[in-house]
Design an enzyme around this catalytic site. Sequence first.
Site, short mmCIF file in Angstrom:
data_model
loop_
_atom_site.label_atom_id
_atom_site.label_comp_id
_atom_site.label_asym_id
_atom_site.label_seq_id
_atom_site.Cartn_x
_atom_site.Cartn_y
_atom_site.Cartn_z
CG HIS A 200 18.54 -0.14 7.28
ND1 HIS A 200 17.98 0.67 6.32
CD2 HIS A 200 17.62 -1.12 7.51
CE1 HIS A 200 16.79 0.21 5.99
NE2 HIS A 200 16.55 -0.86 6.69
CE LYS A 202 18.50 -3.25 3.39
NZ LYS A 202 17.95 -2.06 4.06
CG ASP A 207 36.84 -9.68 -8.56
OD1 ASP A 207 37.20 -10.18 -7.48
OD2 ASP A 207 36.57 -10.34 -9.58
CG HIS A 381 11.86 -3.29 1.68
ND1 HIS A 381 13.20 -3.48 1.38
CD2 HIS A 381 11.81 -3.13 3.03
CE1 HIS A 381 13.91 -3.45 2.49
NE2 HIS A 381 13.10 -3.24 3.51
CE LYS A 383 14.85 0.27 2.08
NZ LYS A 383 13.61 0.08 2.77
CG ASP A 388 12.32 18.55 -11.68
OD1 ASP A 388 11.10 18.32 -11.62
OD2 ASP A 388 12.87 19.47 -11.02
#
Length: 463
Positions: A200, A202, A207, A381, A383, A388
């Site tokens: 899952h 991404k 380089d 979508h 996450k 604080d």
Amino acid sequence: FEDGSLLLEQYQLTGKPCDLYYRAVSDCTAQMISYHDLMQAMKADFSVTLDVLNAISDLGAMSLAQRMFETSADATMKICSQFLDFALAFGEEEDGEIVITEKLTQDKIGALIEALQSAEHFIFLEYFIIEEGDVWGRILKILEERVRAGVEVRVLYDGTCTFYRLPYGYPKRMEALGIRCKMFAPLRPLVSTYYNNRDHRKIAVIDGRVGFTGGVNLADEYANLVSVYGVWKDTAVRLEGEAVRSLTLMFLQMWGMDEREPDTDSYGRYLNVPLRPLPGAGGYVLPYADSPLDDERVGECVYLDILNHAERYVRIFTPYLILDETMVMALTFAAKRGVDVELILPHVPDKKFAFALAKGHYRELLDAGVKIYEYTPGFVHAKVFVSDDRKAVVGTINLDYRSLYLHFEDAVYLYDCPCIKDIVADFDATRAQSQIVTHGDLARIPLHTRIAAALLKLVAPLM
């Protein structure tokens, strides 16, 4: 964009040390766009709707103009505003089809494209979803150009893409272009529990100096090119500096997952690259991985730590809310001891069963004082945890069983980074477009949804 170049806003930040670029894929408002052909097409009689277009198997081969021209007039107007961020990312088309007349906010796709174009040594791409279309088509063109320039390119994507996004033999097609390509955990007509363990992540590494991660996959809906679930809201981070080594190592480990003897001796030339100094960077940036193959629930532990140590507030973006008792206790206890806990979830779901299950948690959370918002324009979508003004997490880890226990995930932990104020500002701006959920709203949830939520809790770990 007279020279076809891209504009990029960057925030000088942290890391160990590193530069970090944080930008949510913004919701487009009214902007000026000159698109003569589009205006002419809108005067025509359209018969193909957006929903039908999304079902066409070869949609990815269509050009931007074809997608817009063959859509109903109402849908075309809607797409027009959502195309603006994407158009900025790609600049002016060579054939002059798209001309942007006002400066717009850059998104992750545009920043990634700029980084890919500058690659000199290697490019690593690891994505849960890659789908043929305008986004991937533009990126693939750049990858081909870089290969011809002598750049090593590797692409790793999850095997679930073969359901409807990529043909099963796609890696061979990529190899023919000079691009090393693997499909993680290919789906075969066999029953196996390892199918639950999906990649899952991404991750993009260029380089060894620039890296990206977050919620954004390489498909058109993530750039709001297609409106499947309303406006798509997402987040991503751009890293530069020593922190990129962590993303590089994550990729190399996943690349060798299907090899009996991974070539670990070669890791050094990808990890030990010279890095330019980043004076003035402050705070800490810690990329981390989570794997279902060990006994370390890193993603869950980081979230629990933020909730348990928060003093003033915790703000959360999550597309799904499928919780176990441990996470419910952490959220409710934080609220009960006076911490301002706020969650933003989608108002337009991509998975109806998961959405019903999320609503099954609403009452318990509201009773404890947790504030819940639904993003009215469409689907969240992102996450993200932020707390604080000192701590934040941006990554791939949802608040659900699959992300916390079953999938290979990654995220970036930020501590005392200047960019945290921008993450908070993004949350505040998104909250302004969202509707708060009240106890009165709970009474209006349909009976069948409440029954479904109760039943689905029995199989929640599978969702």
